[in-house]
Design a protein around this motif. Structure first.
Motif, PDB file in Angstrom:
ATOM      1  N   ILE A 181     -66.111  54.425  26.921  1.00  0.00           N
ATOM      2  CA  ILE A 181     -66.279  53.681  25.669  1.00  0.00           C
ATOM      3  C   ILE A 181     -66.781  54.610  24.561  1.00  0.00           C
ATOM      4  O   ILE A 181     -66.284  54.597  23.438  1.00  0.00           O
ATOM      5  CB  ILE A 181     -67.218  52.471  25.886  1.00  0.00           C
ATOM      6  CG1 ILE A 181     -66.426  51.373  26.587  1.00  0.00           C
ATOM      7  CG2 ILE A 181     -67.827  51.978  24.584  1.00  0.00           C
ATOM      8  CD1 ILE A 181     -67.151  50.067  26.769  1.00  0.00           C
ATOM      9  N   ARG A 182     -67.731  55.461  24.912  1.00  0.00           N
ATOM     10  CA  ARG A 182     -68.262  56.401  23.902  1.00  0.00           C
ATOM     11  C   ARG A 182     -67.177  57.370  23.434  1.00  0.00           C
ATOM     12  O   ARG A 182     -67.082  57.673  22.247  1.00  0.00           O
ATOM     13  CB  ARG A 182     -69.450  57.155  24.472  1.00  0.00           C
ATOM     14  CG  ARG A 182     -70.653  56.244  24.651  1.00  0.00           C
ATOM     15  CD  ARG A 182     -71.945  57.047  24.717  1.00  0.00           C
ATOM     16  NE  ARG A 182     -73.085  56.160  24.606  1.00  0.00           N
ATOM     17  CZ  ARG A 182     -74.053  56.063  25.518  1.00  0.00           C
ATOM     18  NH1 ARG A 182     -74.016  56.801  26.598  1.00  0.00           N
ATOM     19  NH2 ARG A 182     -75.063  55.236  25.327  1.00  0.00           N
ATOM     20  N   ALA A 183     -66.336  57.831  24.416  1.00  0.00           N
ATOM     21  CA  ALA A 183     -65.280  58.785  24.053  1.00  0.00           C
ATOM     22  C   ALA A 183     -64.250  58.114  23.146  1.00  0.00           C
ATOM     23  O   ALA A 183     -63.803  58.679  22.148  1.00  0.00           O
ATOM     24  CB  ALA A 183     -64.596  59.310  25.312  1.00  0.00           C
ATOM     25  N   ARG A 184     -63.915  56.867  23.490  1.00  0.00           N
ATOM     26  CA  ARG A 184     -62.899  56.154  22.708  1.00  0.00           C
ATOM     27  C   ARG A 184     -63.437  55.848  21.294  1.00  0.00           C
ATOM     28  O   ARG A 184     -62.729  55.988  20.297  1.00  0.00           O
ATOM     29  CB  ARG A 184     -62.488  54.877  23.441  1.00  0.00           C
ATOM     30  CG  ARG A 184     -61.198  54.416  22.971  1.00  0.00           C
ATOM     31  CD  ARG A 184     -60.129  53.848  23.847  1.00  0.00           C
ATOM     32  NE  ARG A 184     -60.422  52.968  24.923  1.00  0.00           N
ATOM     33  CZ  ARG A 184     -59.926  51.738  24.997  1.00  0.00           C
ATOM     34  NH1 ARG A 184     -59.216  51.232  24.017  1.00  0.00           N
ATOM     35  NH2 ARG A 184     -60.129  51.012  26.049  1.00  0.00           N
ATOM     36  N   ASP A 185     -64.704  55.449  21.196  1.00  0.00           N
ATOM     37  CA  ASP A 185     -65.323  55.196  19.895  1.00  0.00           C
ATOM     38  C   ASP A 185     -65.244  56.447  19.021  1.00  0.00           C
ATOM     39  O   ASP A 185     -64.890  56.383  17.845  1.00  0.00           O
ATOM     40  CB  ASP A 185     -66.818  54.852  20.046  1.00  0.00           C
ATOM     41  CG  ASP A 185     -67.052  53.418  20.482  1.00  0.00           C
ATOM     42  OD1 ASP A 185     -66.067  52.672  20.621  1.00  0.00           O
ATOM     43  OD2 ASP A 185     -68.234  53.048  20.671  1.00  0.00           O
ATOM     44  N   ASP A 188     -61.686  57.003  17.871  1.00  0.00           N
ATOM     45  CA  ASP A 188     -61.254  56.005  16.885  1.00  0.00           C
ATOM     46  C   ASP A 188     -61.964  56.198  15.531  1.00  0.00           C
ATOM     47  O   ASP A 188     -61.385  55.986  14.477  1.00  0.00           O
ATOM     48  CB  ASP A 188     -61.538  54.580  17.399  1.00  0.00           C
ATOM     49  CG  ASP A 188     -60.550  54.133  18.480  1.00  0.00           C
ATOM     50  OD1 ASP A 188     -59.537  54.829  18.696  1.00  0.00           O
ATOM     51  OD2 ASP A 188     -60.799  53.086  19.113  1.00  0.00           O
ATOM     52  N   MET A 189     -63.237  56.635  15.583  1.00  0.00           N
ATOM     53  CA  MET A 189     -63.990  56.752  14.325  1.00  0.00           C
ATOM     54  C   MET A 189     -63.739  58.059  13.602  1.00  0.00           C
ATOM     55  O   MET A 189     -63.909  58.136  12.393  1.00  0.00           O
ATOM     56  CB  MET A 189     -65.492  56.605  14.608  1.00  0.00           C
ATOM     57  CG  MET A 189     -65.862  55.179  14.955  1.00  0.00           C
ATOM     58  SD  MET A 189     -67.620  54.881  15.041  1.00  0.00           S
ATOM     59  CE  MET A 189     -68.064  55.699  16.527  1.00  0.00           C
ATOM     60  N   ARG A 191     -60.809  59.970  13.746  1.00  0.00           N
ATOM     61  CA  ARG A 191     -59.441  60.363  13.422  1.00  0.00           C
ATOM     62  C   ARG A 191     -59.228  60.249  11.913  1.00  0.00           C
ATOM     63  O   ARG A 191     -59.931  59.505  11.225  1.00  0.00           O
ATOM     64  CB  ARG A 191     -58.440  59.502  14.196  1.00  0.00           C
ATOM     65  CG  ARG A 191     -58.390  58.082  13.710  1.00  0.00           C
ATOM     66  CD  ARG A 191     -57.279  57.279  14.357  1.00  0.00           C
ATOM     67  NE  ARG A 191     -57.342  55.934  13.870  1.00  0.00           N
ATOM     68  CZ  ARG A 191     -57.297  54.834  14.626  1.00  0.00           C
ATOM     69  NH1 ARG A 191     -57.184  54.939  15.930  1.00  0.00           N
ATOM     70  NH2 ARG A 191     -57.357  53.646  14.078  1.00  0.00           N
ATOM     71  N   GLU A 192     -58.227  61.017  11.430  1.00  0.00           N
ATOM     72  CA  GLU A 192     -58.011  61.023   9.976  1.00  0.00           C
ATOM     73  C   GLU A 192     -57.269  59.794   9.488  1.00  0.00           C
ATOM     74  O   GLU A 192     -57.536  59.285   8.412  1.00  0.00           O
ATOM     75  CB  GLU A 192     -57.250  62.281   9.577  1.00  0.00           C
ATOM     76  CG  GLU A 192     -58.189  63.457   9.587  1.00  0.00           C
ATOM     77  CD  GLU A 192     -57.627  64.663   8.894  1.00  0.00           C
ATOM     78  OE1 GLU A 192     -56.583  64.552   8.240  1.00  0.00           O
ATOM     79  OE2 GLU A 192     -58.263  65.723   9.038  1.00  0.00           O
ATOM     80  N   ALA A 193     -56.276  59.331  10.287  1.00  0.00           N
ATOM     81  CA  ALA A 193     -55.463  58.194   9.844  1.00  0.00           C
ATOM     82  C   ALA A 193     -56.175  56.887  10.166  1.00  0.00           C
ATOM     83  O   ALA A 193     -56.412  56.577  11.328  1.00  0.00           O
ATOM     84  CB  ALA A 193     -54.107  58.234  10.539  1.00  0.00           C
ATOM     85  N   SER A 194     -56.543  56.133   9.128  1.00  0.00           N
ATOM     86  CA  SER A 194     -57.183  54.819   9.316  1.00  0.00           C
ATOM     87  C   SER A 194     -58.284  54.820  10.373  1.00  0.00           C
ATOM     88  O   SER A 194     -58.181  54.127  11.379  1.00  0.00           O
ATOM     89  CB  SER A 194     -56.138  53.773   9.726  1.00  0.00           C
ATOM     90  OG  SER A 194     -55.440  53.282   8.641  1.00  0.00           O
ATOM     91  N   PRO A 195     -59.335  55.607  10.190  1.00  0.00           N
ATOM     92  CA  PRO A 195     -60.393  55.603  11.207  1.00  0.00           C
ATOM     93  C   PRO A 195     -61.070  54.241  11.292  1.00  0.00           C
ATOM     94  O   PRO A 195     -61.025  53.467  10.331  1.00  0.00           O
ATOM     95  CB  PRO A 195     -61.385  56.660  10.712  1.00  0.00           C
ATOM     96  CG  PRO A 195     -61.118  56.782   9.253  1.00  0.00           C
ATOM     97  CD  PRO A 195     -59.665  56.461   9.039  1.00  0.00           C
ATOM     98  N   LEU A 196     -61.665  53.982  12.445  1.00  0.00           N
ATOM     99  CA  LEU A 196     -62.387  52.720  12.633  1.00  0.00           C
ATOM    100  C   LEU A 196     -63.626  52.739  11.748  1.00  0.00           C
ATOM    101  O   LEU A 196     -64.524  53.550  11.951  1.00  0.00           O
ATOM    102  CB  LEU A 196     -62.798  52.605  14.103  1.00  0.00           C
ATOM    103  CG  LEU A 196     -63.745  51.471  14.454  1.00  0.00           C
ATOM    104  CD1 LEU A 196     -63.064  50.126  14.229  1.00  0.00           C
ATOM    105  CD2 LEU A 196     -64.197  51.581  15.893  1.00  0.00           C
ATOM    106  N   ALA A 197     -63.648  51.866  10.757  1.00  0.00           N
ATOM    107  CA  ALA A 197     -64.803  51.789   9.849  1.00  0.00           C
ATOM    108  C   ALA A 197     -64.767  50.435   9.163  1.00  0.00           C
ATOM    109  O   ALA A 197     -63.687  49.893   8.924  1.00  0.00           O
ATOM    110  CB  ALA A 197     -64.710  52.890   8.797  1.00  0.00           C
ATOM    111  N   PRO A 198     -65.934  49.866   8.840  1.00  0.00           N
ATOM    112  CA  PRO A 198     -65.912  48.582   8.144  1.00  0.00           C
ATOM    113  C   PRO A 198     -65.387  48.741   6.718  1.00  0.00           C
ATOM    114  O   PRO A 198     -65.654  49.762   6.077  1.00  0.00           O
ATOM    115  CB  PRO A 198     -67.386  48.151   8.129  1.00  0.00           C
ATOM    116  CG  PRO A 198     -68.178  49.354   8.503  1.00  0.00           C
ATOM    117  CD  PRO A 198     -67.274  50.334   9.164  1.00  0.00           C
ATOM    118  N   ALA A 199     -64.613  47.770   6.239  1.00  0.00           N
ATOM    119  CA  ALA A 199     -64.214  47.762   4.821  1.00  0.00           C
ATOM    120  C   ALA A 199     -65.493  47.576   4.007  1.00  0.00           C
ATOM    121  O   ALA A 199     -66.479  47.028   4.508  1.00  0.00           O
ATOM    122  CB  ALA A 199     -63.248  46.604   4.576  1.00  0.00           C
TER     123      ALA A 199
END
Ligand code: DC
Length: 230
Positions: A181-185, A188-189, A191-199
């Motif tokens: 889970i930590r590795a996937r987070d 996801d957070m 990466r350059e294209a659409s990283p996981l982040a709140p709007a």
């Protein structure tokens, strides 16, 4: 009234894996009578199609071509959504671990993300849409009237996954799940294209220690406030 205001409303539910957003999105769609977009399934279907063709998973041009030409549809079977790839029900296959890993790679490619963008927007139909993903509020539906960013601690998410797998009779170590889970987070957070982040205009909800119904009530409150239904 502007063009944007006339479009069917979208409830965007973003967040990391295991935050409970899939369950919340499904329950919300049911209660509101809205369509449901599980955007992660599109990345999973792209990954599965690539694996089945034995494509090189690091070749962005090939992966983009596969994403652009995916022959897929979603069907409702007894309240559950089935994912159909080239006429075959692959709902179980897309949840396999090797597909999850491949989906995470494929989702980091800007070409693939661009190829799937319009497909995701096409789910926006009257009377409304609940969209579940990582970039629903930031990239796919930036004008969504309700944006929720659902989180939970990594430990809680690992525990939930552990319970799910145990119920299915799969034995795994909690520590390995936490590491995954930590590795996937991180992937996801960062990466350059659409990283996981709140709007910027998302409401952040932490589901650690809160039951599903509690989270659902909070989101329904936002829907009533911003859309006026529910
Ligand atoms: O939510 P999920 O685990 O089914 O998502 C599968 C993969 O796709 C995961 O690595 C995150 C990625 N994804 C994404 O990048 N953007 C989305 N909107 C949804 C999923």
């Amino acid at each position: 009234m502007t063009d944007t205001e006339q479009r069917p409303p979208v409830v965007a539910i973003d967040g990391p894996s295991g935050s409970g957003k899939g369950t919340i999105a499904r329950l919300l769609a049911e209660q509101l009578g809205y369509s449901l977009l599980d955007s992660g399934a599109l990345y999973r279907l792209t990954a599965l199609a690539a694996l089945e063709r034995e494509a090189d998973l690091s070749d962005e041009a090939t992966l983009t071509e596969i994403a652009a030409n995916l022959d897929i549809r979603f069907e409702l079977h007894n309240g559950d959504t089935a994912a159909i790839l080239e006429g075959q029900d692959v709902s179980r296959d897309i949840r396999m671990e090797r597909v999850s890993m491949a989906a995470s790679k494929v989702a980091a490619m800007p070409g693939v993300r661009a190829a799937l963008l319009q497909r995701q927007r096409d789910f926006r139909q009257s009377p409304g849409l609940v969209a579940d993903g990582r970039d629903m509020g930031t990239t796919v539906f930036p004008d969504a009237p309700v944006k929720v960013f659902l989180t939970a601690s990594a430990e809680e998410r690992a525990r939930r996954r552990f319970e799910q797998l145990r119920e299915k009779g799969v034995s795994v170590s909690l520590r390995d799940l936490l590491e995954d889970i930590r590795a996937r987070d991180a992937r996801d957070m960062n990466r350059e294209a659409s990283p996981l982040a709140p709007a910027e205009d998302a409401v952040e909800l932490d589901s650690t220690g809160v039951d599903i119904d509690g989270v659902l009530q909070q989101v329904m409150g936002l829907v009533r406030e911003r859309i006026g239904t529910g």
